[in-house]
Design an enzyme around this catalytic site. Structure first.
Site, PDB file in Angstrom:
ATOM      1  CG  ASP A  25      57.748  39.775 -41.513  1.00  0.00           C
ATOM      2  OD1 ASP A  25      57.860  38.580 -41.839  1.00  0.00           O
ATOM      3  OD2 ASP A  25      56.650  40.303 -41.228  1.00  0.00           O
ATOM      4  CE1 TYR A  51      51.174  42.632 -42.609  1.00  0.00           C
ATOM      5  CE2 TYR A  51      53.547  42.883 -42.721  1.00  0.00           C
ATOM      6  CZ  TYR A  51      52.432  42.265 -42.190  1.00  0.00           C
ATOM      7  OH  TYR A  51      52.603  41.296 -41.228  1.00  0.00           O
ATOM      8  CE  LYS A 100      54.393  37.856 -42.447  1.00  0.00           C
ATOM      9  NZ  LYS A 100      54.523  39.311 -42.457  1.00  0.00           N
ATOM     10  CG  HIS A 156      49.478  36.910 -43.758  1.00  0.00           C
ATOM     11  ND1 HIS A 156      49.737  38.125 -44.345  1.00  0.00           N
ATOM     12  CD2 HIS A 156      49.588  37.127 -42.419  1.00  0.00           C
ATOM     13  CE1 HIS A 156      49.977  39.023 -43.411  1.00  0.00           C
ATOM     14  NE2 HIS A 156      49.886  38.448 -42.230  1.00  0.00           N
TER      15      HIS A 156
HETATM   16  N1  LIG Z   1      52.005  37.144 -39.522  1.00  0.00           N
HETATM   17  C1  LIG Z   1      51.116  37.948 -38.994  1.00  0.00           C
HETATM   18  O1  LIG Z   1      49.903  37.698 -39.011  1.00  0.00           O
HETATM   19  C2  LIG Z   1      51.586  39.216 -38.345  1.00  0.00           C
HETATM   20  C3  LIG Z   1      50.703  39.965 -37.552  1.00  0.00           C
HETATM   21  C4  LIG Z   1      51.187  41.118 -36.940  1.00  0.00           C
HETATM   22  C5  LIG Z   1      52.514  41.499 -37.121  1.00  0.00           C
HETATM   23  N2  LIG Z   1      53.338  40.762 -37.938  1.00  0.00           N
HETATM   24  C6  LIG Z   1      54.751  41.163 -38.173  1.00  0.00           C
HETATM   25  O2  LIG Z   1      55.398  41.402 -36.929  1.00  0.00           O
HETATM   26  C7  LIG Z   1      55.943  42.721 -36.913  1.00  0.00           C
HETATM   27  C8  LIG Z   1      55.983  43.274 -35.510  1.00  0.00           C
HETATM   28  O3  LIG Z   1      54.723  43.223 -34.900  1.00  0.00           O
HETATM   29  P1  LIG Z   1      53.838  44.528 -34.580  1.00  0.00           P
HETATM   30  O4  LIG Z   1      54.179  45.587 -35.548  1.00  0.00           O
HETATM   31  O5  LIG Z   1      52.427  44.065 -34.489  1.00  0.00           O
HETATM   32  O6  LIG Z   1      54.231  44.915 -33.102  1.00  0.00           O
HETATM   33  P2  LIG Z   1      55.549  45.122 -32.214  1.00  0.00           P
HETATM   34  O7  LIG Z   1      56.772  45.060 -33.031  1.00  0.00           O
HETATM   35  O8  LIG Z   1      55.388  44.221 -31.054  1.00  0.00           O
HETATM   36  O9  LIG Z   1      55.330  46.609 -31.696  1.00  0.00           O
HETATM   37  C9  LIG Z   1      55.330  47.715 -32.554  1.00  0.00           C
HETATM   38  C10 LIG Z   1      54.860  48.930 -31.779  1.00  0.00           C
HETATM   39  O10 LIG Z   1      55.741  49.152 -30.680  1.00  0.00           O
HETATM   40  C11 LIG Z   1      56.305  50.451 -30.754  1.00  0.00           C
HETATM   41  N3  LIG Z   1      57.743  50.305 -30.420  1.00  0.00           N
HETATM   42  C12 LIG Z   1      58.701  49.739 -31.186  1.00  0.00           C
HETATM   43  N4  LIG Z   1      59.884  49.777 -30.568  1.00  0.00           N
HETATM   44  C13 LIG Z   1      59.677  50.374 -29.373  1.00  0.00           C
HETATM   45  C14 LIG Z   1      60.538  50.720 -28.306  1.00  0.00           C
HETATM   46  N5  LIG Z   1      61.838  50.429 -28.355  1.00  0.00           N
HETATM   47  N6  LIG Z   1      59.991  51.341 -27.232  1.00  0.00           N
HETATM   48  C15 LIG Z   1      58.671  51.628 -27.177  1.00  0.00           C
HETATM   49  N7  LIG Z   1      57.798  51.324 -28.174  1.00  0.00           N
HETATM   50  C16 LIG Z   1      58.298  50.705 -29.269  1.00  0.00           C
HETATM   51  C17 LIG Z   1      56.120  50.922 -32.184  1.00  0.00           C
HETATM   52  O11 LIG Z   1      55.922  52.326 -32.229  1.00  0.00           O
HETATM   53  P3  LIG Z   1      56.529  53.292 -33.375  1.00  0.00           P
HETATM   54  O12 LIG Z   1      56.451  52.579 -34.686  1.00  0.00           O
HETATM   55  O13 LIG Z   1      55.615  54.477 -33.309  1.00  0.00           O
HETATM   56  O14 LIG Z   1      57.936  53.604 -32.970  1.00  0.00           O
HETATM   57  C18 LIG Z   1      54.836  50.194 -32.593  1.00  0.00           C
HETATM   58  O15 LIG Z   1      53.699  50.922 -32.183  1.00  0.00           O
HETATM   59  C19 LIG Z   1      54.994  43.470 -37.867  1.00  0.00           C
HETATM   60  O16 LIG Z   1      55.504  44.715 -38.271  1.00  0.00           O
HETATM   61  C20 LIG Z   1      54.858  42.459 -38.976  1.00  0.00           C
HETATM   62  O17 LIG Z   1      56.017  42.462 -39.796  1.00  0.00           O
HETATM   63  C21 LIG Z   1      52.878  39.633 -38.535  1.00  0.00           C
END
Ligand SMILES: NC(=O)c1ccc[n+]([C@@H]2O[C@H](COP(=O)([O-])OP(=O)(O)OC[C@H]3O[C@@H](n4cnc5c(N)ncnc54)[C@H](OP(=O)(O)O)[C@@H]3O)[C@@H](O)[C@H]2O)c1
Length: 278
Positions: free
Chosen positions: A47, A52, A77, A110
């Site tokens: 994704d 990004y 997106k 998005h």
């Molecule tokens: N459509 C939208 O508007 C929108 C908005 C936000 C996000 N997204 C999508 O959703 C994806 C995921 O959301 P997100 O990146 O906001 O947050 P997330 O996946 O909920 O959390 C990511 C964070 O958690 C840490 N993490 C990951 N696995 C872990 C584990 N097993 N134990 C402890 N910490 C862990 C990562 O650290 P490290 O990387 O340092 O390991 C990073 O800081 C994004 O990458 C993007 O593709 C979409």
């Protein structure tokens, strides 16, 4: 390596892995390595998004993996500044070129930007891309129920997916109910609550200890049992591997109830009703 992740079937029959790899906040020059590690670990869905700035690095990892194109499900997106019919068609071409692909699996709007009033025309461009066979499924992100209802009543193709902020502190009951009624898959962004306080909540830590799993695996498993598509992000190889190992255990009713009780309707990200960044 074959995928460890079962598919869900989208409303047009296309299969999408239920768990994928998110790359928000991964710089382009690190995306190749992170996505490469994810593909090696068995992820088959990525994704990304134009905003990004890492579509090129993502594309390089896909090419370097040597995997057949049809084995990888790629989502990107359309960014806010490209909303509108013609600008959407141009933005799609630019994203495909950066990714180095000749078609996309899923293209999402998005944000709805309701005050601009452009998401209907924008979506009609997605319908054209879909009809032309350039993208296998189309959908939206951050659409509130009122935006989805309007979209469904004024366009022809029901979105396959609505990607929304969703985690135990923001369980999105109204959106999930509407999605179920309309046959729209719910995709959870920030599924781990961005890895901050959520993974230290005592109820989640206790469930993790009970199953000899990590808190992140418990939260991802909760999403899977709810039927959500999830796209956890990590740049840490051990976490990338840990986050996909959630298909060989189950939470019981008591665990699910304890996690459901954590809802606070609390957003980490912006409110889609007002968010309007270009
Ligand atoms: N459509 C939208 O508007 C929108 C908005 C936000 C996000 N997204 C999508 O959703 C994806 C995921 O959301 P997100 O990146 O906001 O947050 P997330 O996946 O909920 O959390 C990511 C964070 O958690 C840490 N993490 C990951 N696995 C872990 C584990 N097993 N134990 C402890 N910490 C862990 C990562 O650290 P490290 O990387 O340092 O390991 C990073 O800081 C994004 O990458 C993007 O593709 C979409």
């Amino acid at each position: 390596m074959s995928s460890k992740v079962p598919p869900i079937i989208l409303n047009n029959g296309v299969e999408m892995p239920q768990l994928g790899f998110g790359v928000w906040q991964v710089p382009d020059d690190e995306a190749e390595q992170a996505v490469g590690t994810a593909l090696e670990a068995g992820y088959r869905s990525i994704d990304t998004a134009a905003i990004y700035g890492n579509e090129e690095g993502t594309g390089r990892a896909i090419a370097a993996s040597g995997l057949p194109r049809e084995d990888i499900f790629v989502t990107t997106k359309l960014w806010n500044s490209d909303q509108g019919y013609d600008s959407t068609l141009r933005a799609f071409d630019a994203s495909l070129e950066k990714l180095g692909l000749d078609h996309l699996d899923l293209y999402l709007i998005h944000w709805p930007l309701p005050s601009r009033g452009t998401y209907i025309d924008t979506y009609k461009a997605l319908e054209k891309l879909h009809a032309d066979g350039r993208v296998r499924a189309i959908g939206v992100s951050n659409f509130l129920p009122e935006h989805l209802r309007r979209l469904v009543s004024e366009t022809s193709v029901v979105p396959a997916v609505n990607q929304i902020e969703l985690h135990p502190h923001l369980q999105q009951h109204a959106s999930r109910e509407l999605h179920a009624e309309q046959g729209i898959a719910t995709e959870a962004w920030s599924p781990l609550g961005q890895g901050k306080g959520l993974l230290e909540v005592p109820a989640i830590v206790a469930i993790a200890q009970k199953h000899d799993r990590t808190p992140a695996q418990v939260v991802l498993r909760w999403h899977v049992q709810l039927g959500n598509v999830v796209i956890p992000k990590s740049v840490t190889p051990s976490r990338i591997k840990e986050n996909i190992e959630v298909f060989d255990f189950s939470l019981d009713d008591e665990d699910l109830a304890a996690i459901s009780a954590l809802n606070e309707d609390r957003r980490l990200g912006p409110d889609p009703a007002t968010f309007d960044m270009s």
